[in-house]
Design a protein around this motif. Sequence first.
Motif, PDB file in Angstrom:
ATOM      1  N   TRP A   1       1.906   8.864   5.343  1.00 19.52           N
ATOM      2  CA  TRP A   1       1.214   8.139   6.384  1.00 19.52           C
ATOM      3  C   TRP A   1       0.060   7.514   5.938  1.00 19.52           C
ATOM      4  O   TRP A   1      -1.355   8.281   6.394  1.00 19.52           O
ATOM      5  CB  TRP A   1       1.230   8.961   7.628  1.00 19.52           C
ATOM      6  N   VAL A   2      -0.487   6.423   5.165  1.00 22.91           N
ATOM      7  CA  VAL A   2      -1.652   6.128   4.775  1.00 22.91           C
ATOM      8  C   VAL A   2      -2.569   5.790   5.609  1.00 22.91           C
ATOM      9  O   VAL A   2      -3.922   6.288   5.547  1.00 22.91           O
ATOM     10  CB  VAL A   2      -1.334   5.094   3.620  1.00 22.91           C
TER      11      VAL A   2
ATOM     12  N   ILE B   1       0.926  -1.141  -0.091  1.00 25.84           N
ATOM     13  CA  ILE B   1      -0.007  -0.137   0.046  1.00 25.84           C
ATOM     14  C   ILE B   1       0.902   1.189   0.056  1.00 25.84           C
ATOM     15  O   ILE B   1       1.844   1.225   0.821  1.00 25.84           O
ATOM     16  CB  ILE B   1      -0.821   0.014   1.105  1.00 25.84           C
ATOM     17  N   TYR B   2       0.773   2.339  -0.705  1.00 25.68           N
ATOM     18  CA  TYR B   2       1.240   3.548  -0.903  1.00 25.68           C
ATOM     19  C   TYR B   2       0.580   4.599  -1.198  1.00 25.68           C
ATOM     20  O   TYR B   2      -0.436   4.430  -1.852  1.00 25.68           O
ATOM     21  CB  TYR B   2       2.638   3.271  -1.909  1.00 25.68           C
ATOM     22  N   GLY B   3       1.171   5.743  -0.779  1.00 23.05           N
ATOM     23  CA  GLY B   3       0.428   7.042  -0.968  1.00 23.05           C
ATOM     24  C   GLY B   3       1.269   7.641  -2.241  1.00 23.05           C
ATOM     25  O   GLY B   3       2.121   7.759  -2.423  1.00 23.05           O
ATOM     26  N   LYS B   4       0.149   8.263  -3.029  1.00 27.41           N
ATOM     27  CA  LYS B   4       0.575   8.776  -4.397  1.00 27.41           C
ATOM     28  C   LYS B   4       0.967  10.428  -4.389  1.00 27.41           C
ATOM     29  O   LYS B   4       1.468  10.958  -5.195  1.00 27.41           O
ATOM     30  CB  LYS B   4      -0.471   8.735  -5.376  1.00 27.41           C
ATOM     31  N   ARG B   5       0.482  11.163  -2.975  1.00 32.81           N
ATOM     32  CA  ARG B   5       0.403  12.562  -2.899  1.00 32.81           C
ATOM     33  C   ARG B   5       1.795  12.673  -2.189  1.00 32.81           C
ATOM     34  O   ARG B   5       1.760  13.244  -1.011  1.00 32.81           O
ATOM     35  CB  ARG B   5      -0.660  13.087  -2.456  1.00 32.81           C
ATOM     36  N   LYS B   6       3.250  12.793  -2.559  1.00 37.60           N
ATOM     37  CA  LYS B   6       4.239  12.964  -2.104  1.00 37.60           C
ATOM     38  C   LYS B   6       5.257  13.374  -3.225  1.00 37.60           C
ATOM     39  O   LYS B   6       5.118  12.694  -4.383  1.00 37.60           O
ATOM     40  CB  LYS B   6       4.616  11.822  -1.229  1.00 37.60           C
TER      41      LYS B   6
ATOM     42  N   GLY C   1     -10.220   3.800   4.496  1.00 40.42           N
ATOM     43  CA  GLY C   1      -9.758   2.834   2.945  1.00 40.42           C
ATOM     44  C   GLY C   1      -8.770   1.833   3.573  1.00 40.42           C
ATOM     45  O   GLY C   1      -8.686   0.617   2.758  1.00 40.42           O
ATOM     46  N   PHE C   2      -7.751   2.250   4.566  1.00 38.39           N
ATOM     47  CA  PHE C   2      -6.631   1.768   4.796  1.00 38.39           C
ATOM     48  C   PHE C   2      -7.156   0.452   5.338  1.00 38.39           C
ATOM     49  O   PHE C   2      -6.791  -0.704   4.990  1.00 38.39           O
ATOM     50  CB  PHE C   2      -5.730   2.376   5.617  1.00 38.39           C
TER      51      PHE C   2
ATOM     52  N   ARG D   1       1.917 -11.453  -9.051  1.00 36.73           N
ATOM     53  CA  ARG D   1       2.141 -12.686  -8.188  1.00 36.73           C
ATOM     54  C   ARG D   1       0.761 -13.033  -7.710  1.00 36.73           C
ATOM     55  O   ARG D   1       0.155 -12.315  -7.026  1.00 36.73           O
ATOM     56  CB  ARG D   1       3.161 -12.424  -7.290  1.00 36.73           C
ATOM     57  N   PRO D   2       0.622 -14.386  -7.733  1.00 44.93           N
ATOM     58  CA  PRO D   2      -0.557 -15.011  -6.902  1.00 44.93           C
ATOM     59  C   PRO D   2      -0.806 -14.701  -5.443  1.00 44.93           C
ATOM     60  O   PRO D   2       0.346 -15.011  -4.999  1.00 44.93           O
ATOM     61  CB  PRO D   2      -0.397 -16.502  -7.289  1.00 44.93           C
ATOM     62  N   GLY D   3      -1.782 -14.102  -5.247  1.00 48.34           N
ATOM     63  CA  GLY D   3      -1.956 -13.975  -3.643  1.00 48.34           C
ATOM     64  C   GLY D   3      -1.657 -12.468  -3.135  1.00 48.34           C
ATOM     65  O   GLY D   3      -1.830 -12.094  -2.201  1.00 48.34           O
ATOM     66  N   SER D   4      -0.678 -11.839  -4.114  1.00 46.13           N
ATOM     67  CA  SER D   4      -0.317 -10.302  -3.830  1.00 46.13           C
ATOM     68  C   SER D   4      -1.101  -9.323  -4.561  1.00 46.13           C
ATOM     69  O   SER D   4      -2.008  -9.716  -5.311  1.00 46.13           O
ATOM     70  CB  SER D   4       1.272 -10.350  -4.513  1.00 46.13           C
ATOM     71  N   ARG D   5      -0.838  -8.123  -3.789  1.00 42.99           N
ATOM     72  CA  ARG D   5      -1.631  -7.219  -4.323  1.00 42.99           C
ATOM     73  C   ARG D   5      -1.040  -5.661  -4.137  1.00 42.99           C
ATOM     74  O   ARG D   5      -0.302  -5.625  -3.247  1.00 42.99           O
ATOM     75  CB  ARG D   5      -3.306  -7.262  -3.521  1.00 42.99           C
ATOM     76  N   VAL D   6      -1.210  -4.536  -4.908  1.00 43.92           N
ATOM     77  CA  VAL D   6      -0.902  -3.229  -4.857  1.00 43.92           C
ATOM     78  C   VAL D   6      -2.067  -2.196  -4.848  1.00 43.92           C
ATOM     79  O   VAL D   6      -3.092  -2.357  -5.614  1.00 43.92           O
ATOM     80  CB  VAL D   6       0.153  -3.008  -5.818  1.00 43.92           C
ATOM     81  N   GLU D   7      -2.125  -1.468  -3.788  1.00 41.37           N
ATOM     82  CA  GLU D   7      -3.024  -0.563  -3.627  1.00 41.37           C
ATOM     83  C   GLU D   7      -2.436   0.755  -3.607  1.00 41.37           C
ATOM     84  O   GLU D   7      -1.674   1.284  -2.730  1.00 41.37           O
ATOM     85  CB  GLU D   7      -4.211  -0.709  -2.384  1.00 41.37           C
ATOM     86  N   ALA D   8      -2.730   1.805  -4.340  1.00 42.00           N
ATOM     87  CA  ALA D   8      -2.515   3.358  -4.358  1.00 42.00           C
ATOM     88  C   ALA D   8      -3.555   4.175  -3.745  1.00 42.00           C
ATOM     89  O   ALA D   8      -4.599   3.795  -4.189  1.00 42.00           O
ATOM     90  CB  ALA D   8      -2.025   3.788  -5.546  1.00 42.00           C
ATOM     91  N   PHE D   9      -3.014   4.949  -2.951  1.00 39.82           N
ATOM     92  CA  PHE D   9      -4.149   5.914  -2.050  1.00 39.82           C
ATOM     93  C   PHE D   9      -3.736   7.311  -2.472  1.00 39.82           C
ATOM     94  O   PHE D   9      -2.783   7.564  -2.668  1.00 39.82           O
ATOM     95  CB  PHE D   9      -3.928   5.717  -0.674  1.00 39.82           C
TER      96      PHE D   9
END
Length: 264
Positions: free
Chosen positions: A242-243, A208-213, A250-251, A229-237
Amino acid sequence: MQTLVVDGVEVQVEGTGPETLLLLHGWPDTLQLWDPTVEVLRDRFRCVRFTLPGYAPGSPRVQPTLEEISGLLLHIVDQVSPEQPVTLVLHDWGCIFGYQFAMRHPQRVARIVGVDVGDAESLSRTLSKKQLLMVAGYQLWLALAWKIGGGLGDRMTRHMARFLRAPADPARISVRMNWPYHRTWFGGAQSLPRQSRPLRPACPMLFIYGKRKPLMFHSKRWTDELAQRPGSRVEAFETGHWVMVSDPIGFHRVLREWLPARPA
């Protein structure tokens, strides 16, 4: 809540469930960063957390090596979950230390949740010269503050925390928290970069990462590969570093969606 003492470090254990989460904070926070997260997850998981050495108010001035931090994490994991691997929930320097623990002891880690810091070893190849100067600027400032110490070091540290919009209580921020930066730049053979291993987790991972920086602490290539990758996930906020503080709803929604999926 149960309180344990492992290698002189106070460890809090809260919640019930078949799985254990180990939550690690970064600069300039303490275990209190995870208060809302533990409140949300303790009905399903045993949540384990502690404050990094030197970070608690009134704690002694220390500068542990990466191997010493990895050893501390191993002792904590063996104490709280001797028979089952744990899930790591990490932020900032907690990511660096947690990732390195996972690389050294993969059998003790079932899954990883990394927040806003990814493949940090790739930054020198992916950031522009301006961005690299930004990283060096704030890190060397904090490393210098650690070297100076005392009241001036505290003021320098709190000034940088305000500049970076850290949500931690300024009264609890001290120069003693800066030891990872000093260890990074002036640790010699025991500097953190020299002791680090590339991030190649064998287990599923949620990033999980923040885009506003102004700069990212991961490479796009790494997140693209991780998302496949199976089972993995990426989420942008739409947040900063400090998400969990900027978008707690949302976090925590993403955490509760991803964590129940049992790893293969």
